[in-house]
Design a protein around this motif. Structure first.
Motif, PDB file in Angstrom:
ATOM      1  N   ARG A   1       0.770  -1.272   0.236  1.00 17.11           N
ATOM      2  CA  ARG A   1      -0.247   0.105  -0.063  1.00 17.11           C
ATOM      3  C   ARG A   1       0.953   1.026   0.024  1.00 17.11           C
ATOM      4  O   ARG A   1       0.232   2.744  -0.492  1.00 17.11           O
ATOM      5  N   LEU A   2       1.926   0.935   0.688  1.00 20.75           N
ATOM      6  CA  LEU A   2       3.124   2.384   0.901  1.00 20.75           C
ATOM      7  C   LEU A   2       3.356   2.660  -0.156  1.00 20.75           C
ATOM      8  O   LEU A   2       3.324   3.995  -1.181  1.00 20.75           O
ATOM      9  N   LEU A   3       3.962   1.233  -1.242  1.00 20.30           N
ATOM     10  CA  LEU A   3       4.780   1.645  -2.552  1.00 20.30           C
ATOM     11  C   LEU A   3       3.611   2.322  -3.792  1.00 20.30           C
ATOM     12  O   LEU A   3       4.154   2.798  -4.255  1.00 20.30           O
ATOM     13  N   ARG A   4       1.703   1.751  -3.488  1.00 20.32           N
ATOM     14  CA  ARG A   4       1.417   2.208  -4.448  1.00 20.32           C
ATOM     15  C   ARG A   4       1.045   3.722  -4.181  1.00 20.32           C
ATOM     16  O   ARG A   4       0.945   4.273  -5.159  1.00 20.32           O
ATOM     17  N   ALA A   5       1.459   4.214  -3.207  1.00 21.94           N
ATOM     18  CA  ALA A   5       1.042   5.572  -2.393  1.00 21.94           C
ATOM     19  C   ALA A   5       1.907   6.505  -3.385  1.00 21.94           C
ATOM     20  O   ALA A   5       1.869   7.603  -3.523  1.00 21.94           O
ATOM     21  N   ALA A   6       3.539   6.154  -2.746  1.00 21.91           N
ATOM     22  CA  ALA A   6       4.636   6.544  -3.495  1.00 21.91           C
ATOM     23  C   ALA A   6       4.311   7.137  -4.816  1.00 21.91           C
ATOM     24  O   ALA A   6       4.422   6.620  -5.493  1.00 21.91           O
ATOM     25  N   SER A   7       5.318   8.239  -4.745  1.00 26.00           N
ATOM     26  CA  SER A   7       5.706   8.742  -6.475  1.00 26.00           C
ATOM     27  C   SER A   7       6.650   7.811  -7.177  1.00 26.00           C
ATOM     28  O   SER A   7       7.788   7.368  -6.073  1.00 26.00           O
ATOM     29  N   THR A   8       6.900   7.753  -8.188  1.00 25.21           N
ATOM     30  CA  THR A   8       8.219   7.473  -8.331  1.00 25.21           C
ATOM     31  C   THR A   8       9.778   8.199  -8.404  1.00 25.21           C
ATOM     32  O   THR A   8      10.576   7.115  -8.183  1.00 25.21           O
ATOM     33  N   GLU A   9       9.501   9.418  -8.366  1.00 24.44           N
ATOM     34  CA  GLU A   9      10.361  10.141  -7.544  1.00 24.44           C
ATOM     35  C   GLU A   9      10.794   9.837  -6.591  1.00 24.44           C
ATOM     36  O   GLU A   9      12.106   9.615  -5.644  1.00 24.44           O
ATOM     37  N   GLU A  10      10.248   9.820  -5.591  1.00 19.94           N
ATOM     38  CA  GLU A  10      10.040   8.969  -3.741  1.00 19.94           C
ATOM     39  C   GLU A  10      10.948   7.811  -3.705  1.00 19.94           C
ATOM     40  O   GLU A  10      12.075   7.519  -2.829  1.00 19.94           O
ATOM     41  N   LYS A  11      10.576   6.580  -4.236  1.00 18.47           N
ATOM     42  CA  LYS A  11      10.596   5.356  -4.599  1.00 18.47           C
ATOM     43  C   LYS A  11      11.785   5.244  -4.619  1.00 18.47           C
ATOM     44  O   LYS A  11      13.714   4.573  -4.017  1.00 18.47           O
ATOM     45  N   ALA A  12      12.266   6.364  -5.958  1.00 19.45           N
ATOM     46  CA  ALA A  12      13.901   6.071  -6.813  1.00 19.45           C
ATOM     47  C   ALA A  12      15.217   6.869  -5.801  1.00 19.45           C
ATOM     48  O   ALA A  12      16.089   5.820  -5.242  1.00 19.45           O
ATOM     49  N   ALA A  13      14.582   7.625  -5.283  1.00 20.43           N
ATOM     50  CA  ALA A  13      15.576   8.777  -4.112  1.00 20.43           C
ATOM     51  C   ALA A  13      15.915   7.256  -2.843  1.00 20.43           C
ATOM     52  O   ALA A  13      17.207   7.676  -2.220  1.00 20.43           O
ATOM     53  N   ALA A  14      14.730   6.983  -2.648  1.00 18.62           N
ATOM     54  CA  ALA A  14      14.565   6.777  -1.445  1.00 18.62           C
ATOM     55  C   ALA A  14      15.734   4.894  -1.015  1.00 18.62           C
ATOM     56  O   ALA A  14      16.993   4.477  -0.591  1.00 18.62           O
ATOM     57  N   MET A  15      15.437   4.385  -2.646  1.00 21.44           N
ATOM     58  CA  MET A  15      16.426   3.212  -3.100  1.00 21.44           C
ATOM     59  C   MET A  15      18.116   3.380  -3.568  1.00 21.44           C
ATOM     60  O   MET A  15      18.574   3.141  -2.967  1.00 21.44           O
ATOM     61  N   HIS A  16      18.019   5.258  -3.841  1.00 23.56           N
ATOM     62  CA  HIS A  16      19.457   4.909  -4.063  1.00 23.56           C
ATOM     63  C   HIS A  16      19.569   5.402  -2.305  1.00 23.56           C
ATOM     64  O   HIS A  16      20.965   4.947  -2.667  1.00 23.56           O
ATOM     65  N   ARG A  17      19.705   5.917  -1.645  1.00 21.85           N
ATOM     66  CA  ARG A  17      20.041   6.090  -0.545  1.00 21.85           C
ATOM     67  C   ARG A  17      20.525   4.851   0.394  1.00 21.85           C
ATOM     68  O   ARG A  17      21.572   5.192   0.814  1.00 21.85           O
ATOM     69  N   SER A  18      19.591   3.346   0.090  1.00 20.93           N
ATOM     70  CA  SER A  18      19.866   2.743   0.627  1.00 20.93           C
ATOM     71  C   SER A  18      20.566   1.727  -0.161  1.00 20.93           C
ATOM     72  O   SER A  18      21.395   1.268   0.445  1.00 20.93           O
ATOM     73  N   LEU A  19      20.973   2.150  -1.609  1.00 20.35           N
ATOM     74  CA  LEU A  19      22.373   1.201  -2.215  1.00 20.35           C
ATOM     75  C   LEU A  19      23.430   2.746  -2.156  1.00 20.35           C
ATOM     76  O   LEU A  19      24.329   1.920  -1.948  1.00 20.35           O
ATOM     77  N   ARG A  20      23.318   3.501  -1.705  1.00 19.35           N
ATOM     78  CA  ARG A  20      24.245   4.490  -1.466  1.00 19.35           C
ATOM     79  C   ARG A  20      25.723   3.752  -0.178  1.00 19.35           C
ATOM     80  O   ARG A  20      26.789   3.918   0.191  1.00 19.35           O
ATOM     81  N   MET A  21      24.676   3.489   1.177  1.00 23.27           N
ATOM     82  CA  MET A  21      24.654   3.051   2.519  1.00 23.27           C
ATOM     83  C   MET A  21      25.087   1.894   1.869  1.00 23.27           C
ATOM     84  O   MET A  21      26.357   1.174   2.625  1.00 23.27           O
ATOM     85  N   MET A  22      24.852   0.965   1.489  1.00 22.60           N
ATOM     86  CA  MET A  22      25.068  -0.673   1.436  1.00 22.60           C
ATOM     87  C   MET A  22      26.301  -0.360   0.368  1.00 22.60           C
ATOM     88  O   MET A  22      27.803  -1.254   0.894  1.00 22.60           O
TER      89      MET A  22
END
Length: 337
Positions: free
Chosen positions: A79-100
């Motif tokens: 439900r949270l993924l459906r509510a989030a914009s493409t830009e929000e999801k890409a930015a959040a994943m980018h942060r996780s990838l950077r941390m990893m």
């Protein structure tokens, strides 16, 4: 390029003093020689199971059941993924990838929700990062076709036979969740002859025999399974029967830190430090068909260098045990990807 220090060499991670010689991105030599360096050189990690999409909602859903948290199609995550914009999801994943990446992870095996759009989003998130993502599309054959394979939610949620056949015909990777909630979906998952299973918290004797006979690798996610109250996988039994790799699972539930996953696993299960380090490196690489995960000649030079003279690591007597049970991101000196 040459790196000097204590090298955790080969599949047994034998600590040797010396240098690693790298040419054109490949390890060409591992030489034993005296050195003044206190660095510790080991293979970069492979996180064998991630759901990066829910990086948008860390620590959401406290107290919810496993189904309420992540079960498709209407678990909190979806439900949270459906509510989030493409830009929000890409930015959040980018942060996780950077941390990893900063924490020494060279690659992750990502079960990517959202069909074709979901695969496109993680490709955007990877822009500018050196970490590699082996992306397993979900939900549709089209997602599998543009990804590196298919990541099934579990045999109880559908037959997946046609998608399994399509993935095999495409020569791509097929992974499936199994035995996370209970044992009821394990035989059906094994019947699909997947390339690997994820979780296997509740295998019974027959399932363990089938896993051993078919040599199907298993990815375990101990921190996630305890957070969701799924239980504890029989890690020692799994390691005795097949290849076992480590994953951090949902970013919503846990940080994607392989240091934390290794320490937790090592202190939870009756397995050696070397076995846990294999779970965090070469075993995941082998599942994904990646030519790294070990410090040996001919491997891609995906390497992690720890500063062995930090206040945390200075004076350790068992280097492999210290890497698995003590080291953390603050000890990282360099990551070569």
């Amino acid at each position: 390029m040459q790196l000097e220090g204590t090298i955790l060499r080969g599949r047994d991670f034998d600590p040797v003093e010396g240098r690693v010689v790298v040419e054109d991105g490949t390890i060409t030599a591992v030489e034993e020689t005296a050195t003044d360096s206190t660095d510790i050189i080991l293979p970069a990690f492979v996180n064998a199971h991630t759901h990066l999409g829910d990086s948008i909602a860390k620590e959401a859903g406290e107290g919810l059941s496993l189904d309420d948290l992540v079960a498709p199609p209407d678990g909190l995550k979806h439900r949270l993924l459906r509510a989030a914009s493409t830009e929000e999801k890409a930015a959040a994943m980018h942060r996780s990838l950077r941390m990893m990446e900063a924490g020494g992870t060279a690659a992750c095996l990502e079960f990517r929700e959202g069909g074709v759009e979901g695969v496109d989003v993680i490709r955007r998130a990877l822009d500018g990062r050196d970490i590699e993502a082996v992306v397993l599309g979900r939900e549709t054959a089209d997602a599998m076709e543009i990804a590196d394979g298919f990541g099934a939610s579990g045999a109880r949620d559908g037959e997946f036979g046609a998608l399994r056949n399509a993935t095999e015909a495409a020569g791509k990777l097929f992974g499936i969740h199994a035995g996370e909630r209970d044992a009821h979906d394990i035989n059906a998952a094994l019947d699909l002859e997947p390339d690997f299973l994820v979780h296997m918290v509740h295998p019974e004797a027959l399932h363990l025999e089938r896993v051993e006979d078919s040599e199907i690798p298993i990815v375990i996610c101990p921190r996630s399974n305890l957070v969701t109250d799924a239980g504890v996988a029989p890690i020692r039994e799994l390691v005795d029967r097949t290849t076992v790799a480590l994953g951090t699972d949902n970013v919503m539930l846990n940080s994607p830190s392989m240091f934390r996953e290794m320490e937790f696993t090592s202190k939870l299960a009756d397995v050696s430090a070397a076995e846990v380090l294999r779970m965090a490196t070469v075993n995941g690489a082998d599942i994904a068909g990646l030519n790294y995960g070990l410090v040996e000649e001919g491997r891609d030079a995906k390497l992690l260098v720890l500063d062995g003279d930090t206040d945390n690591l200075a004076g350790v007597e068992d280097v492999v045990r210290a890497v698995v049970r003590r080291a953390g991101q603050a000890d990282v000196k360099d990551v070569y990807l």
